[in-house]
Design an enzyme around this catalytic site. Structure first.
Site, PDB file in Angstrom:
ATOM      1  CE  LYS A 139     -26.960 -17.639  14.932  1.00 28.64           C
ATOM      2  NZ  LYS A 139     -27.059 -17.530  13.469  1.00 28.64           N
ATOM      3  CD  GLU A 143     -24.893 -13.960   8.579  1.00 29.06           C
ATOM      4  OE1 GLU A 143     -25.651 -12.995   8.611  1.00 29.06           O
ATOM      5  OE2 GLU A 143     -23.652 -13.874   8.567  1.00 29.06           O
ATOM      6  CD  GLU A 159     -24.249 -33.549  18.432  1.00 24.16           C
ATOM      7  OE1 GLU A 159     -25.252 -34.077  18.924  1.00 24.16           O
ATOM      8  OE2 GLU A 159     -23.506 -34.121  17.619  1.00 24.16           O
ATOM      9  CB  CYS A 187     -20.079 -32.878  11.256  1.00 22.75           C
ATOM     10  SG  CYS A 187     -21.587 -33.767  11.603  1.00 22.75           S
ATOM     11  CD  GLU A 199     -15.067 -30.153  10.405  1.00 23.17           C
ATOM     12  OE1 GLU A 199     -15.051 -29.128  11.112  1.00 23.17           O
ATOM     13  OE2 GLU A 199     -16.029 -30.941  10.370  1.00 23.17           O
TER      14      GLU A 199
HETATM   15  P1  NAP Z   1     -19.865 -22.095  12.967  1.00 21.51           P
HETATM   16  O1  NAP Z   1     -19.202 -20.951  12.308  1.00 21.51           O
HETATM   17  O2  NAP Z   1     -19.396 -22.514  14.305  1.00 21.51           O
HETATM   18  O3  NAP Z   1     -21.420 -21.699  13.005  1.00 21.51           O
HETATM   19  C1  NAP Z   1     -22.412 -22.562  13.535  1.00 21.51           C
HETATM   20  C2  NAP Z   1     -23.553 -21.724  14.083  1.00 21.51           C
HETATM   21  O4  NAP Z   1     -23.070 -20.900  15.138  1.00 21.51           O
HETATM   22  C3  NAP Z   1     -24.169 -20.774  13.058  1.00 21.51           C
HETATM   23  O5  NAP Z   1     -25.544 -20.603  13.340  1.00 21.51           O
HETATM   24  C4  NAP Z   1     -23.427 -19.479  13.351  1.00 21.51           C
HETATM   25  O6  NAP Z   1     -24.147 -18.335  12.923  1.00 21.51           O
HETATM   26  C5  NAP Z   1     -23.330 -19.533  14.855  1.00 21.51           C
HETATM   27  N1  NAP Z   1     -22.243 -18.745  15.433  1.00 21.51           N
HETATM   28  C6  NAP Z   1     -21.090 -18.329  14.846  1.00 21.51           C
HETATM   29  N2  NAP Z   1     -20.350 -17.626  15.710  1.00 21.51           N
HETATM   30  C7  NAP Z   1     -21.028 -17.596  16.882  1.00 21.51           C
HETATM   31  C8  NAP Z   1     -20.771 -17.027  18.184  1.00 21.51           C
HETATM   32  N3  NAP Z   1     -19.657 -16.338  18.444  1.00 21.51           N
HETATM   33  N4  NAP Z   1     -21.691 -17.210  19.144  1.00 21.51           N
HETATM   34  C9  NAP Z   1     -22.807 -17.907  18.922  1.00 21.51           C
HETATM   35  N5  NAP Z   1     -23.111 -18.462  17.724  1.00 21.51           N
HETATM   36  C10 NAP Z   1     -22.235 -18.317  16.714  1.00 21.51           C
HETATM   37  O7  NAP Z   1     -19.808 -23.379  12.076  1.00 21.51           O
HETATM   38  P2  NAP Z   1     -20.071 -23.476  10.518  1.00 21.51           P
HETATM   39  O8  NAP Z   1     -18.814 -23.193   9.806  1.00 21.51           O
HETATM   40  O9  NAP Z   1     -21.293 -22.727  10.152  1.00 21.51           O
HETATM   41  O10 NAP Z   1     -20.451 -25.011  10.404  1.00 21.51           O
HETATM   42  C11 NAP Z   1     -19.513 -25.952  10.097  1.00 21.51           C
HETATM   43  C12 NAP Z   1     -19.032 -26.674  11.347  1.00 21.51           C
HETATM   44  O11 NAP Z   1     -20.133 -27.325  11.982  1.00 21.51           O
HETATM   45  C13 NAP Z   1     -18.053 -27.777  11.009  1.00 21.51           C
HETATM   46  O12 NAP Z   1     -16.982 -27.765  11.928  1.00 21.51           O
HETATM   47  C14 NAP Z   1     -18.880 -29.035  11.179  1.00 21.51           C
HETATM   48  O13 NAP Z   1     -18.135 -30.207  11.453  1.00 21.51           O
HETATM   49  C15 NAP Z   1     -19.776 -28.666  12.308  1.00 21.51           C
HETATM   50  N6  NAP Z   1     -20.944 -29.540  12.330  1.00 21.51           N
HETATM   51  C16 NAP Z   1     -21.026 -30.474  13.314  1.00 21.51           C
HETATM   52  C17 NAP Z   1     -22.100 -31.334  13.347  1.00 21.51           C
HETATM   53  C18 NAP Z   1     -22.252 -32.362  14.434  1.00 21.51           C
HETATM   54  O14 NAP Z   1     -23.310 -32.952  14.559  1.00 21.51           O
HETATM   55  N7  NAP Z   1     -21.224 -32.601  15.246  1.00 21.51           N
HETATM   56  C19 NAP Z   1     -23.073 -31.252  12.359  1.00 21.51           C
HETATM   57  C20 NAP Z   1     -22.952 -30.296  11.359  1.00 21.51           C
HETATM   58  C21 NAP Z   1     -21.868 -29.426  11.361  1.00 21.51           C
HETATM   59  P3  NAP Z   1     -23.948 -17.700  11.457  1.00 21.51           P
HETATM   60  O15 NAP Z   1     -23.657 -18.817  10.514  1.00 21.51           O
HETATM   61  O16 NAP Z   1     -25.242 -17.049  11.222  1.00 21.51           O
HETATM   62  O17 NAP Z   1     -22.811 -16.737  11.561  1.00 21.51           O
END
Ligand code: NAP
Length: 327
Positions: A100, A103, A175, A213, A310
């Site tokens: 997944k 979106e 992660e 990240c 962050e």
């Molecule tokens: P996010 O809101 O946690 O979303 C990440 C993924 O999880 C997306 O595919 C999202 O889907 C999905 N998701 C959201 N709510 C969910 C739930 N309740 N159950 C299951 N899946 C769910 O994070 P983001 O804001 O998109 O991404 C930014 C974050 O990612 C930052 O904190 C960044 O540091 C972290 N990140 C970490 C790494 C690493 O390697 N450690 C790398 C890149 C990013 P939708 O977007 O479709 O809603």
């Protein structure tokens, strides 16, 4: 090989979806190709290998044993690369999976799944499902038939997923976010060495408009060089050419969405209300859309939210220190 064949079109799709420059997208796709080659090689060389542990009474063998059904959830900042770090090892281990993507950025994963079909991955092995995290993602991670969840994204989503995994005792890999420091000492040197340090900090905080990240999002400067260093950072930050990722003159693109743009404005307002001061930037960029100016903020103390949470965008808090221990 199919990824390499389609590198240019995949890079174009990634730029269209994320806004990042084509240069960055091409680097991402090169990384994706390397990831698949790396795991393909592991399959060939690591399965059923005996490991000599130096004790004849002990037999240690690397066993090729699929976990089972894997749920793979990736964020929007490096869409295809993030999901490849999950799909390639799962395929190599012989697992079936449901992927997944976010979106916000689904297109490169769709293109990838078509390539997997072309490559002959059997039906049912690699399944793609689209939809929001709250609806589709949660339905996947709450499912007791899932054996392993691999998730990359934000801290609070990761905490929820860890709870879901615990309820079914499924394996989970998370992660999550970061708040990485850049510490610049007074002995960095002068001339080229100084310029290199300025370059590193700028790249660390403003690459992909800070949506990384591992972004160097806390810039911690030794007091005796801080004024000069900040002046140079600001001068260079103001010269960063923002623009359409497909325009070769652009050095960095926009934020991925209106939501991220709103979040940057809120963080800057919060920092100022807590006593921080803008050095440069702090506003929506004149280009419009979801472009935000490269922003440096001074007067930040470790207790402020801007220092602890962050930001995930082009807003860098600057700190000062006198001793290494304080840094
Ligand atoms: P996010 O809101 O946690 O979303 C990440 C993924 O999880 C997306 O595919 C999202 O889907 C999905 N998701 C959201 N709510 C969910 C739930 N309740 N159950 C299951 N899946 C769910 O994070 P983001 O804001 O998109 O991404 C930014 C974050 O990612 C930052 O904190 C960044 O540091 C972290 N990140 C970490 C790494 C690493 O390697 N450690 C790398 C890149 C990013 P939708 O977007 O479709 O809603």
């Amino acid at each position: 090989d199919l990824l390499a064949r389609d590198k240019e079109s995949l890079a174009a799709v990634e730029t269209a979806d994320t806004g990042k420059t084509l240069v960055e997208s091409r680097i991402d796709i090169d990384d994706v190709i390397s990831v698949f080659r790396y795991y393909a090689k592991l399959v060939a060389t690591q399965s059923d290998r005996l490991v000599d542990v130096g004790d004849p009474a002990v037999i240690s063998r690397v066993v090729h044993e699929p976990i089972g059904v894997c749920v793979l959830i990736a964020p929007w900042n490096y869409p295809l690369l993030q999901i490849s770090w999950k799909i390639a090892p799962a395929l190599a281990a012989g697992c079936t999976m449901v992927a997944k993507p976010s979106e916000v950025t689904p297109l490169s994963t769709i293109a990838f799944v078509r390539l997997a079909q072309e490559a002959g991955v059997p039906p049912g092995v690699l399944n793609l499902i689209q939809g929001s995290g709250a609806a589709v993602g949660a339905a996947l991670t709450d499912n007791p038939d899932v054996d392993f969840i691999s998730f990359t994204g934000g801290l609070s989503t990761g905490q929820n997923i860890a709870r879901s995994a615990a309820a079914h005792v499924s394996k989970v890999a998370l992660e999550l976010g970061g708040k990485n420091p850049h510490i610049v000492f007074a002995d960095i040197g002068t001339g080229d060495a100084w310029d290199a340090a300025v370059d590193q900090v700028l790249t660390g905080v403003f690459l992909h408009s800070g949506q990384v990240c591992s972004s160097g999002t806390r810039v911690i400067l030794e007091e005796s060089i801080a004024d000069d260093f900040v002046a140079q950072l600001a001068e260079r930050a103001e010269k960063i050419r923002m623009g359409d990722g497909t325009d070769a003159r652009s050095e960095t693109g926009p934020l991925v969405s209106q939501q991220q743009l709103d979040k940057m404005e809120a963080f800057v307002a919060l920092g100022i209300s807590e006593g921080a001061k803008l050095v440069t930037g702090g506003q929506r960029h004149a280009l419009g859309g979801s472009f935000f100016e490269p922003t440096l903020v001074t007067g930040v103390t470790p207790a402020m939210r801007m220092a602890k949470e962050e930001i995930f965008g082009p807003v860098a808090p600057l700190f000062r220190f006198s001793t290494e221990a304080e840094a």
